[in-house]
Design an enzyme around this catalytic site. Structure first.
Site, PDB file in Angstrom:
ATOM      1  N   THR A 170       0.802  -1.226   0.000  1.00 52.73           N
ATOM      2  CA  THR A 170       0.000   0.000   0.000  1.00 52.73           C
ATOM      3  C   THR A 170       0.833   1.273   0.000  1.00 52.73           C
ATOM      4  OG1 THR A 170      -0.148  -0.136   2.419  1.00 52.73           O
ATOM      5  CG2 THR A 170      -1.947  -1.118   1.143  1.00 52.73           C
ATOM      6  N   ASP A 171       2.127   1.159   0.272  1.00 55.14           N
ATOM      7  CA  ASP A 171       2.997   2.341   0.263  1.00 55.14           C
ATOM      8  C   ASP A 171       4.216   2.080  -0.619  1.00 55.14           C
ATOM      9  OD1 ASP A 171       3.815   4.908   0.866  1.00 55.14           O
ATOM     10  OD2 ASP A 171       4.817   4.327   2.729  1.00 55.14           O
ATOM     11  N   LEU A 172       3.959   1.609  -1.831  1.00 48.09           N
ATOM     12  CA  LEU A 172       5.052   1.323  -2.761  1.00 48.09           C
ATOM     13  C   LEU A 172       5.623   2.638  -3.274  1.00 48.09           C
ATOM     14  CD1 LEU A 172       6.605  -0.947  -4.193  1.00 48.09           C
ATOM     15  CD2 LEU A 172       4.930  -0.803  -6.049  1.00 48.09           C
TER      16      LEU A 172
END
Length: 241
Positions: A170-172
């Site tokens: 979700t935080d690539l």
């Protein structure tokens, strides 16, 4: 793997035993007094890098969980408790262990802790993970050098492998991709799997890639990193192979 409780604290260790210093392992002050802090990195909070190879087999990174955004200004590090396995640190620990056992390049999870408040409604969380040695994140590297096509190809294939496992990061972003120098070769690693997990379908995968590209574009403006459209084309070409 060993899971246990001490009063209002819950622990999981990637070992078959407990430790007398379980609580202290998640306190930066303990490591500072032991003169075992060998570095740090700033994000929402401070991640401490610890000399623990003689204790845990690897050096470690200690991270406390903090909220972001507007909500984080009102409540910086407390989360509502529902069950142990869905707490931030335990969920990330188990996901990292699953990926690590599958041979995916992520830090080995070492230990996780949650500490409930007096009423048991909210908790705070911490995690200890393996420190990847001789590595820098992409933003640090791209401030001083360009990267060859082979590196972008490796990154694209790595993300595709993650997506084929139906794991949504979700935080690539460029900060969560590490390049490790091993003799004459480079190895890519992915970090920070907080709030990540299995997700069905494919619609989110394009969004995931778009998020990564926006992070590169942001760092061009902020840090003047050396990133081009050709770099992105090489990454996505490898992803779609």
């Amino acid at each position: 793997m060993y899971q246990f409780q001490q009063d209002n604290q819950y622990f999981i260790f990637n070992f078959d035993r407990t430790f007398d210093q379980a609580t202290e392992f998640f306190q930066a002050e303990f490591w500072q007094k032991q003169e075992r802090v060998i570095g740090s990195a700033k994000g929402r909070g401070t991640t401490y890098f610890l000399q623990t190879e003689d204790w845990f087999g690897v050096n470690c990174a200690l991270r406390h969980y903090y909220r972001g955004g507007l909500w984080g200004k009102l409540n910086k590090d407390r989360y509502r408790f529902s069950d142990l396995e869905t707490t931030r640190s335990f969920a990330e620990f188990h996901l990292l262990q699953r990926l690590y056992e599958a041979g995916f390049p992520v830090p080995k999870p070492i230990a996780a802790r949650i500490q409930k408040g007096k009423l048991g409604i909210c908790y705070q969380a911490d995690i200890l993970t393996e420190k990847i040695e001789n590595a820098q994140d992409l933003t640090a590297l791209l401030q001083t050098q360009t990267l060859p096509k082979e590196t972008w190809t490796q990154i694209g294939r790595l993300i595709r492998k993650l997506h084929d496992l139906q794991i949504c990061h979700t935080d690539l972003n460029a900060h969560n991709i590490l390049l490790q120098q091993i003799e004459q070769e480079q190895k890519c690693w992915l970090l920070d799997f907080d709030k990540c997990g299995e997700k069905s379908g494919d619609f989110w995968k394009v969004q995931n890639l778009n998020r990564l590209k926006r992070s590169f574009e942001k760092e061009i403006r902020r840090m003047n990193i050396q990133f081009t459209e050709q770099n992105w084309a090489d990454l996505t070409a490898a992803y779609h192979q």
